[in-house]
Write a protein that holds these residues in place. Structure first.
Motif, mmCIF file in Angstrom:
data_model
loop_
_atom_site.group_PDB
_atom_site.id
_atom_site.type_symbol
_atom_site.label_atom_id
_atom_site.label_comp_id
_atom_site.label_asym_id
_atom_site.label_seq_id
_atom_site.Cartn_x
_atom_site.Cartn_y
_atom_site.Cartn_z
ATOM 1 N N PHE A 114 -11.040 10.806 -12.356
ATOM 2 C CA PHE A 114 -10.044 11.930 -12.634
ATOM 3 C C PHE A 114 -8.760 11.439 -12.345
ATOM 4 C CE2 PHE A 114 -13.977 13.614 -11.113
ATOM 5 C CZ PHE A 114 -14.362 14.644 -11.847
ATOM 6 N N SER A 115 -7.969 11.233 -13.334
ATOM 7 C CA SER A 115 -6.598 10.849 -13.413
ATOM 8 C C SER A 115 -5.666 12.266 -14.139
ATOM 9 C CB SER A 115 -6.539 9.778 -14.377
ATOM 10 O OG SER A 115 -5.208 9.150 -14.322
ATOM 11 N N SER A 116 -4.386 12.006 -13.655
ATOM 12 C CA SER A 116 -3.446 12.955 -13.715
ATOM 13 C C SER A 116 -3.078 13.139 -15.201
ATOM 14 C CB SER A 116 -2.395 13.119 -12.620
ATOM 15 O OG SER A 116 -1.529 12.094 -12.785
ATOM 16 N N SER A 117 -3.041 11.908 -15.798
ATOM 17 C CA SER A 117 -2.797 12.152 -17.462
ATOM 18 C C SER A 117 -3.649 11.161 -17.885
ATOM 19 C CB SER A 117 -1.399 11.340 -17.266
ATOM 20 O OG SER A 117 -1.431 9.965 -17.007
ATOM 21 N N TYR A 169 -2.069 -2.379 -10.818
ATOM 22 C CA TYR A 169 -2.324 -1.239 -10.108
ATOM 23 C C TYR A 169 -2.182 -1.362 -8.659
ATOM 24 C CZ TYR A 169 -3.844 1.053 -14.037
ATOM 25 O OH TYR A 169 -3.830 1.777 -15.260
ATOM 26 N N ARG A 170 -1.367 -2.755 -8.312
ATOM 27 C CA ARG A 170 -1.128 -2.973 -6.717
ATOM 28 C C ARG A 170 0.033 -4.033 -6.944
ATOM 29 N NH1 ARG A 170 -2.166 0.356 -2.962
ATOM 30 N NH2 ARG A 170 -3.195 -0.454 -1.066
ATOM 31 N N PHE A 171 1.179 -3.587 -6.305
ATOM 32 C CA PHE A 171 2.209 -4.742 -6.410
ATOM 33 C C PHE A 171 1.667 -5.698 -5.049
ATOM 34 C CE2 PHE A 171 4.810 -1.122 -7.872
ATOM 35 C CZ PHE A 171 5.304 -1.966 -8.900
ATOM 36 N N CYS A 227 0.916 -1.292 -0.241
ATOM 37 C CA CYS A 227 -0.099 0.027 -0.019
ATOM 38 C C CYS A 227 1.024 1.275 0.027
ATOM 39 C CB CYS A 227 -0.949 -0.079 1.168
ATOM 40 S SG CYS A 227 -2.056 1.288 1.573
ATOM 41 N N HIS A 228 0.388 2.111 -0.394
ATOM 42 C CA HIS A 228 1.165 3.443 -0.437
ATOM 43 C C HIS A 228 1.394 4.005 0.823
ATOM 44 C CE1 HIS A 228 2.564 6.641 -3.386
ATOM 45 N NE2 HIS A 228 3.030 7.113 -2.293
ATOM 46 N N SER A 229 0.382 3.759 1.794
ATOM 47 C CA SER A 229 0.709 3.941 3.320
ATOM 48 C C SER A 229 2.083 3.136 3.811
ATOM 49 C CB SER A 229 -0.373 3.385 4.110
ATOM 50 O OG SER A 229 -1.420 3.875 3.748
HETATM 51 P P1 NAP Z 1 -0.928 4.772 -5.310
HETATM 52 O O1 NAP Z 1 -1.389 3.459 -5.605
HETATM 53 O O2 NAP Z 1 0.536 5.336 -5.156
HETATM 54 O O3 NAP Z 1 -2.245 5.697 -5.930
HETATM 55 C C1 NAP Z 1 -2.166 7.020 -5.622
HETATM 56 C C2 NAP Z 1 -2.604 7.702 -7.213
HETATM 57 O O4 NAP Z 1 -2.735 9.023 -6.891
HETATM 58 C C3 NAP Z 1 -1.754 7.516 -8.336
HETATM 59 O O5 NAP Z 1 -1.782 6.437 -8.975
HETATM 60 C C4 NAP Z 1 -2.034 8.919 -9.056
HETATM 61 O O6 NAP Z 1 -3.042 8.577 -10.091
HETATM 62 C C5 NAP Z 1 -2.599 9.719 -8.193
HETATM 63 N N1 NAP Z 1 -1.549 10.914 -7.904
HETATM 64 C C6 NAP Z 1 -0.233 10.570 -7.171
HETATM 65 N N2 NAP Z 1 0.608 11.667 -7.029
HETATM 66 C C7 NAP Z 1 -0.396 12.671 -7.752
HETATM 67 C C8 NAP Z 1 -0.283 14.087 -7.901
HETATM 68 N N3 NAP Z 1 0.754 14.860 -7.455
HETATM 69 N N4 NAP Z 1 -1.470 14.607 -8.007
HETATM 70 C C9 NAP Z 1 -2.534 13.996 -8.754
HETATM 71 N N5 NAP Z 1 -2.678 12.635 -8.588
HETATM 72 C C10 NAP Z 1 -1.659 12.076 -7.963
HETATM 73 O O7 NAP Z 1 -1.550 4.903 -3.767
HETATM 74 P P2 NAP Z 1 -2.631 4.138 -2.865
HETATM 75 O O8 NAP Z 1 -2.036 2.660 -2.179
HETATM 76 O O9 NAP Z 1 -3.778 3.866 -3.540
HETATM 77 O O10 NAP Z 1 -2.754 5.094 -1.776
HETATM 78 C C11 NAP Z 1 -3.502 6.499 -1.909
HETATM 79 C C12 NAP Z 1 -3.473 7.052 -0.707
HETATM 80 O O11 NAP Z 1 -4.261 6.639 0.233
HETATM 81 C C13 NAP Z 1 -1.954 7.220 0.080
HETATM 82 O O12 NAP Z 1 -1.728 8.783 0.579
HETATM 83 C C14 NAP Z 1 -2.456 6.098 1.169
HETATM 84 O O13 NAP Z 1 -1.426 6.623 2.375
HETATM 85 C C15 NAP Z 1 -3.767 6.571 1.500
HETATM 86 N N6 NAP Z 1 -4.598 5.608 2.232
HETATM 87 C C16 NAP Z 1 -5.482 5.946 3.205
HETATM 88 C C17 NAP Z 1 -6.292 5.047 3.876
HETATM 89 C C18 NAP Z 1 -7.394 5.717 4.611
HETATM 90 O O14 NAP Z 1 -7.639 4.887 5.613
HETATM 91 N N7 NAP Z 1 -7.979 6.662 4.480
HETATM 92 C C19 NAP Z 1 -6.095 3.612 3.743
HETATM 93 C C20 NAP Z 1 -5.073 3.249 2.806
HETATM 94 C C21 NAP Z 1 -4.004 4.196 2.014
HETATM 95 P P3 NAP Z 1 -3.434 9.058 -11.646
HETATM 96 O O15 NAP Z 1 -2.191 8.448 -12.172
HETATM 97 O O16 NAP Z 1 -4.688 8.530 -12.075
HETATM 98 O O17 NAP Z 1 -3.319 10.435 -11.495
#
Ligand code: NAP
Ligand code: ZN
Length: 348
Positions: A205-208, A338-340, A41-43
């Motif tokens: 909504f995606s950044s690209s 979309y996930r490792f 997870c990105h976390s």
């Molecule tokens: P991820 O796989 O890295 O996905 C994040 C996505 O955000 C990227 O694929 C990208 O999508 C977009 N993004 C990244 N940088 C950006 C930027 N500068 N501007 C605009 N879009 C950007 O991460 P993830 O594992 O899904 O986690 C996402 C977030 O949720 C993390 O911060 C994580 O810590 C958090 N999280 C929160 C909870 C909770 O309980 N609330 C639980 C788990 C994770 P595009 O390429 O489509 O733009």
């Protein structure tokens, strides 16, 4: 006490490397799992790099765990040895307060116990997560998983799945809802699939432009490139609900403007620094902004059953644990589809 091989971070900038974890001797209510797969997870990345300022080392990350039950204590009724089970972001909570009694353990008034980078309720034993071979967890925090193959695609549901399912349910997304999902990463791609299965009309909504075709394949009805002001303007006032999964700083204003009267923008992404909040788009159209954290245990089970019924799994790239540092680099660059998921048998 069982000793198990693991991978750990030892500070906020070096590569993760092998480590040995001593798990507690199982208690009457404990389940011992042999971990088969663990999602990244990105976390994990935020915490390994201490981007939230709360990290302690050595840290064994990992809270998207699927494994096989290898032993159960005398008081365990939920699972049996040989069964497939999961563990998500929490391994304990007070189990007595109002939120815990409602199955909202993530909002425990005493604070829940996170699967890693945390301490047990004794106040001193560190918790270590799923980049390891074995884990010992109280049955209350163990989920049952239907053994219908492709378990590697189920692991990410334990965080990415529930973190998106819970707000979609809480904000009553259903047939005909006009839903936006921001960011097609681990969480975002689960949000698209789950919202579509709930009957929503989904705009990603995606950044690209890069992920457009994938998003459509996952069921998104429309893809909007958020860096294109013209495309963003065309979304104004159209959506009932937006789930924002972005892990970094970004502009909330065009997203708020995309909401209709009484629409809600719900943040689940957890960027390192505070986001700036434009107030006028909130006042207009009585919009609201909120956050949501993972999900409780009963709802996580409901989500797993929902995903099994709708045949929803994550789109994954399985890696040996030795490639975890490379995966982190790629995650930093947004190069993940979309996930490792770690194949934990590679821990030896
Ligand atoms: P991820 O796989 O890295 O996905 C994040 C996505 O955000 C990227 O694929 C990208 O999508 C977009 N993004 C990244 N940088 C950006 C930027 N500068 N501007 C605009 N879009 C950007 O991460 P993830 O594992 O899904 O986690 C996402 C977030 O949720 C993390 O911060 C994580 O810590 C958090 N999280 C929160 C909870 C909770 O309980 N609330 C639980 C788990 C994770 P595009 O390429 O489509 O733009
Ligand atoms: Zn997570």
């Amino acid at each position: 006490m069982p000793i198990t091989s693991a991978y750990a971070a030892f500070d906020n900038h070096s590569a993760l490397r092998p480590f040995e974890v001593t798990r507690r001797d199982p208690r009457a209510e404990d389940v011992t799992l042999e971990i088969l797969y663990c999602g990244i997870c990105h976390s994990d990345l935020h915490q390994v790099r201490n981007e939230w300022g709360n990290s302690s080392y050595p840290m064994v990350p990992g809270h998207e765990i699927v494994g096989r039950v290898v032993a159960v204590g005398a008081g365990v009724t939920k699972v049996k040895p040989g069964q497939i089970a999961g563990v998500g972001c929490m391994v304990d909570s007070c189990c007595r307060c109002g939120p815990c009694e409602r199955g909202l353990e993530q909002y425990c008034e005493q604070g829940n116990t996170q699967t890693y980078n945390h301490v047990e309720r004794d106040g001193k034993t560190p918790t270590y997560g799923g980049y390891s071979r074995l884990i010992v967890v109280d049955q209350r925090f163990v989920l049952t998983v239907a053994d219908q193959g492709a378990l590697e695609a189920v692991a990410p549901l334990l965080c990415a799945g529930i973190t998106t399912y819970s707000p979609l349910r809480h904000w009553n997304v259903g047939k005909g809802s006009r839903v936006g999902v921001v960011g097609l990463g681990g969480l975002g791609h689960m949000a698209v699939k789950i919202a579509v299965a709930m009957g929503a009309e989904v705009t990603l909504f995606s950044s690209s432009e890069r992920k457009s075709a994938d998003a459509k394949r996952m069921g998104a009805h429309e893809v909007v490139v958020s860096s294109d002001a013209k495309q963003m303007k065309a979304t104004r006032g159209r959506l009932d609900f937006i789930l924002d999964t972005v892990s970094a700083d970004h502009d909330l204003k065009p997203l708020l403007l995309a909401l209709r009267l009484d629409g809600a923008l719900v943040l689940v992404g957890a960027p390192e620094k505070p986001l700036s909040l434009p107030v006028f788009p909130l006042l207009m159209n009585r919009r609201s902004i909120a956050g949501s954290g993972i999900g409780g245990i009963p709802e996580t089970q409901e989500m797993l059953d929902f995903c099994a019924k709708h045949r929803i799994g994550a789109d994954i790239e399985v890696i040996p644990v030795q490639k975890v540092n490379e995966a982190y680099e790629r995650l930093t660059r947004g190069d993940v589809r979309y996930r490792f998921v770690i194949d934990n048998s590679t821990l030896g």
